[in-house]
Design a protein around this motif. Structure first.
Motif, short mmCIF file in Angstrom:
data_model
loop_
_atom_site.label_atom_id
_atom_site.label_comp_id
_atom_site.label_asym_id
_atom_site.label_seq_id
_atom_site.Cartn_x
_atom_site.Cartn_y
_atom_site.Cartn_z
N VAL A 231 0.87 -1.18 0.00
CA VAL A 231 0.00 0.00 0.00
C VAL A 231 0.90 1.23 0.00
CG1 VAL A 231 -1.69 1.37 1.29
CG2 VAL A 231 -1.94 -1.11 1.18
N ALA A 232 0.66 2.12 -0.96
CA ALA A 232 1.40 3.39 -0.99
C ALA A 232 0.46 4.50 -0.58
CB ALA A 232 1.93 3.64 -2.40
N VAL A 233 0.94 5.45 0.21
CA VAL A 233 0.12 6.64 0.50
C VAL A 233 0.70 7.79 -0.32
CG1 VAL A 233 1.44 7.23 2.60
CG2 VAL A 233 -0.84 8.19 2.25
N ALA A 234 -0.16 8.46 -1.11
CA ALA A 234 0.30 9.59 -1.92
C ALA A 234 -0.18 10.88 -1.26
CB ALA A 234 -0.25 9.47 -3.34
N HIS A 235 0.70 11.86 -1.11
CA HIS A 235 0.38 13.06 -0.31
C HIS A 235 1.30 14.21 -0.71
CE1 HIS A 235 4.19 12.89 1.89
NE2 HIS A 235 4.11 11.60 1.57
N LEU B 178 -1.71 15.27 8.46
CA LEU B 178 -2.60 14.43 9.26
C LEU B 178 -2.91 13.12 8.52
CD1 LEU B 178 -4.49 13.90 11.64
CD2 LEU B 178 -6.22 15.33 10.52
N PHE B 179 -3.15 13.23 7.23
CA PHE B 179 -3.45 12.03 6.42
C PHE B 179 -2.25 11.08 6.46
CE2 PHE B 179 -4.32 9.45 2.71
CZ PHE B 179 -5.70 9.35 2.70
N LEU B 180 -1.06 11.64 6.26
CA LEU B 180 0.16 10.83 6.23
C LEU B 180 0.43 10.18 7.60
CD1 LEU B 180 2.78 9.83 4.89
CD2 LEU B 180 3.83 12.02 5.50
N ARG B 181 0.31 10.98 8.66
CA ARG B 181 0.59 10.43 10.00
C ARG B 181 -0.41 9.30 10.33
NH1 ARG B 181 1.39 15.87 10.91
NH2 ARG B 181 -0.67 16.19 11.82
N THR B 182 -1.66 9.49 9.87
CA THR B 182 -2.67 8.45 10.11
C THR B 182 -2.30 7.18 9.33
OG1 THR B 182 -4.30 10.21 10.31
CG2 THR B 182 -5.15 7.99 10.04
N PRO C 116 1.77 -5.47 9.47
CA PRO C 116 3.18 -5.75 9.14
C PRO C 116 3.35 -6.67 7.93
CG PRO C 116 2.50 -6.87 11.16
CD PRO C 116 1.38 -5.98 10.78
N ASP C 117 2.28 -7.39 7.57
CA ASP C 117 2.36 -8.30 6.41
C ASP C 117 2.27 -7.55 5.09
OD1 ASP C 117 -0.25 -7.75 7.52
OD2 ASP C 117 -1.12 -9.08 6.02
N ILE C 118 1.92 -6.26 5.14
CA ILE C 118 1.78 -5.50 3.89
C ILE C 118 2.83 -4.39 3.85
CG2 ILE C 118 0.22 -3.95 2.62
CD1 ILE C 118 -2.06 -5.72 3.77
N GLU C 119 3.56 -4.35 2.74
CA GLU C 119 4.61 -3.35 2.59
C GLU C 119 3.97 -1.96 2.51
OE1 GLU C 119 7.91 -2.29 -0.74
OE2 GLU C 119 7.10 -4.33 -0.78
N PHE C 120 4.61 -0.97 3.11
CA PHE C 120 4.05 0.39 3.12
C PHE C 120 5.06 1.34 2.50
CE2 PHE C 120 3.57 4.44 5.64
CZ PHE C 120 2.41 4.86 5.01
N GLU C 121 4.54 2.26 1.70
CA GLU C 121 5.41 3.20 1.01
C GLU C 121 4.79 4.58 1.06
OE1 GLU C 121 5.41 2.60 -3.19
OE2 GLU C 121 7.28 3.73 -3.45
N GLU C 122 5.61 5.60 1.20
CA GLU C 122 5.12 6.99 1.16
C GLU C 122 5.64 7.64 -0.12
OE1 GLU C 122 6.58 8.88 4.68
OE2 GLU C 122 5.77 7.32 5.98
N ILE C 123 4.77 8.36 -0.81
CA ILE C 123 5.24 8.99 -2.05
C ILE C 123 4.52 10.34 -2.24
CG2 ILE C 123 3.59 7.65 -3.46
CD1 ILE C 123 5.81 7.66 -5.66
N TYR C 124 5.25 11.35 -2.68
CA TYR C 124 4.62 12.63 -2.97
C TYR C 124 3.73 12.46 -4.20
CZ TYR C 124 8.05 14.61 0.23
OH TYR C 124 8.79 14.89 1.35
N ILE C 125 2.58 13.13 -4.20
CA ILE C 125 1.59 12.91 -5.27
C ILE C 125 2.15 13.27 -6.65
CG2 ILE C 125 0.45 15.15 -4.78
CD1 ILE C 125 -1.22 11.96 -6.19
N ASP C 126 2.97 14.31 -6.74
CA ASP C 126 3.53 14.67 -8.05
C ASP C 126 4.48 13.58 -8.54
OD1 ASP C 126 5.05 15.47 -5.87
OD2 ASP C 126 5.80 17.30 -6.79
N ALA C 127 5.32 13.08 -7.62
CA ALA C 127 6.24 12.00 -7.99
C ALA C 127 5.46 10.74 -8.34
CB ALA C 127 7.19 11.72 -6.83
N ALA C 128 4.32 10.54 -7.65
CA ALA C 128 3.51 9.35 -7.92
C ALA C 128 2.97 9.38 -9.35
CB ALA C 128 2.36 9.26 -6.91
N CYS C 129 2.54 10.58 -9.80
CA CYS C 129 2.00 10.70 -11.17
C CYS C 129 3.10 10.39 -12.19
CB CYS C 129 1.43 12.10 -11.39
SG CYS C 129 -0.08 12.36 -10.47
N ALA C 130 4.28 10.95 -11.95
CA ALA C 130 5.39 10.70 -12.89
C ALA C 130 5.73 9.21 -12.90
CB ALA C 130 6.60 11.53 -12.47
#
Ligand code: NAD
Length: 353
Positions: A183-187, A198-202, A211-225
């Motif tokens: 699961v990636a969170v785009a923000h 707040l969205f990201l911290r949540t 813990p069984d699912i990989e987690f990734e954080e990505i800026y929304i502009d970088a996510a589009c690219a």
């Protein structure tokens, strides 16, 4: 038997929902479709595309499957009567379309769009198989806008802990239920430290519970690219409303076409399964609409009610049929009819059941 409220929809709706119901029946799923008035038929019979009785029945059943509804410019706002409470001082709830009334009364909080590229169908992102989970009850789309005395236009962006918690948890649960790995969170929390922060911290807090699912954080502009450059690097991606609105269309386009992505709105009171496109008035009644988005939305419904094997079988049969360009309707640059594609899917089904 699982009861599901059913709306054929307008334009190409009846053609593609007929196709989807035939595929679900061929898969042997035990569903009782409860046909409710909505869209053009309700507008003629009741003077509104979404009567109160329909909204109440839908929420009572808790599950809906619909084709697209046309939005007529002359339609009045939809104002559910039982929600009127003149003494309370609150403004009555209003909706600008039949679809939004169903989503709103369902307490919709997460819109899911599957963007999957199928072998045999030309796409900018071959091999892509992403799910965009978009928060749909808050953010800038609450449309709370005003203009200041010196003419500046201002819109409020509202993100709550509850709304973020609900949609992020939903994304992880969806990933688990659909055997997805990441699961990636785009923000944009580097700029919007309060709201997106707040969205990201949540999202981080909830990720720790999975813990069984990989987690990734990505800026929304970088996510589009990255969606364009490396579309296969996405699995499930969750994000606030406005980013999700844009990214889900982008993802559909990279995967090949809006005509081939399943969709659903999940809510606190009910869930609604529907294709991502509209009524396609330019091709309505011609028998050439692509039924795949509607059929894959039905597969999502089956997965949701626990009929996972049948849902998966339908997805595999769709992939199988689309391998052959003779089964591509005009939106995929082929010459197949709605009926032709549907028959090819039904023919492939037994191999996966
Ligand atoms: P649209 O998605 O209906 O059509 C855009 C283009 O995509 C058209 O060229 C159309 O032919 C094509 N297309 C869409 N679905 C297709 C399919 N399954 N197979 C082949 N081609 C397909 O968008 P629009 O023209 O902006 O809207 C038409 C109507 O649909 C409007 O009244 C709009 O309000 C309504 N709408 C409803 C929903 C919904 O109910 N969820 C969503 C979007 C639009």
């Amino acid at each position: 038997m699982t009861k599901v409220a059913f709306f054929p929809g307008d334009g190409i709706g009846p053609e593609i929902t007929d196709a989807a119901l035939a595929v679900v029946e061929a898969a042997g799923a035990a569903i009782e479709w409860v046909r409710l008035p909505g869209g053009d038929d309700a507008r003629k019979a009741h003077g509104t595309p979404m009567p109160d009785e329909t909204l109440l029945a839908f929420v009572d059943i808790g599950l809906g499957f619909k084709g697209p509804f046309a939005v007529a410019m002359e339609d009045p706002l939809i104002v559910p009567q039982w929600r009127r409470d003149p003494g309370s001082g609150r403004r009555p709830r209003t909706y600008n379309s039949a679809t939004n009334a169903l989503r709103g009364e369902a307490g919709g909080f997460a819109a899911v769009r599957v963007a999957k590229a199928f072998p045999g169908v030309p796409a900018a992102g071959p091999g892509m198989d992403a799910v965009i989970v978009r928060e749909i009850s808050e953010d800038i789309y609450i449309a709370n806008e005003y203009t200041t005395q010196n003419g500046a236009a201002v819109a409020l962006k509202v993100i709550t802990r509850e709304g973020s918690d609900r949609v992020c948890r939903f994304a992880f649960e969806f990933a688990r239920r659909h055997a997805r790995q990441k699961v990636a969170v785009a923000h944009k929390a580097n700029v919007l430290k309060q709201t997106d922060g707040l969205f990201l911290r949540t999202a981080r807090r909830i990720a720790a519970e999975y813990p069984d699912i990989e987690f990734e954080e990505i800026y929304i502009d970088a996510a589009c690219a990255r969606l364009v450059e490396r579309p296969t690097s996405f699995d499930v991606a969750v994000m606030p409303n406005q980013y999700g609105d844009i990214m889900s269309d982008l993802a559909s386009a990279v995967a090949g076409s809006v005509g081939i992505g399943g969709g659903a709105t999940f809510g606190r009171r009910a869930h609604l399964f529907e294709p991502v496109h509209g009524t396609a008035p330019d091709i309505a009644g011609k028998g050439v609409a692509n039924p795949v988005s509607q059929i894959l939305s039905a597969a999502l419904l089956l997965r949701h009610i626990g009929d996972t094997a049948k849902g998966e079988a339908i997805e595999k049969a769709v992939a199988d049929a689309l391998l052959d360009p003779r089964n591509h309707p005009p939106d995929l640059k082929g010459r197949a009819t709605t009926r032709g594609v549907t028959e090819a899917i039904i023919e492939a089904l037994p191999r996966y059941l």
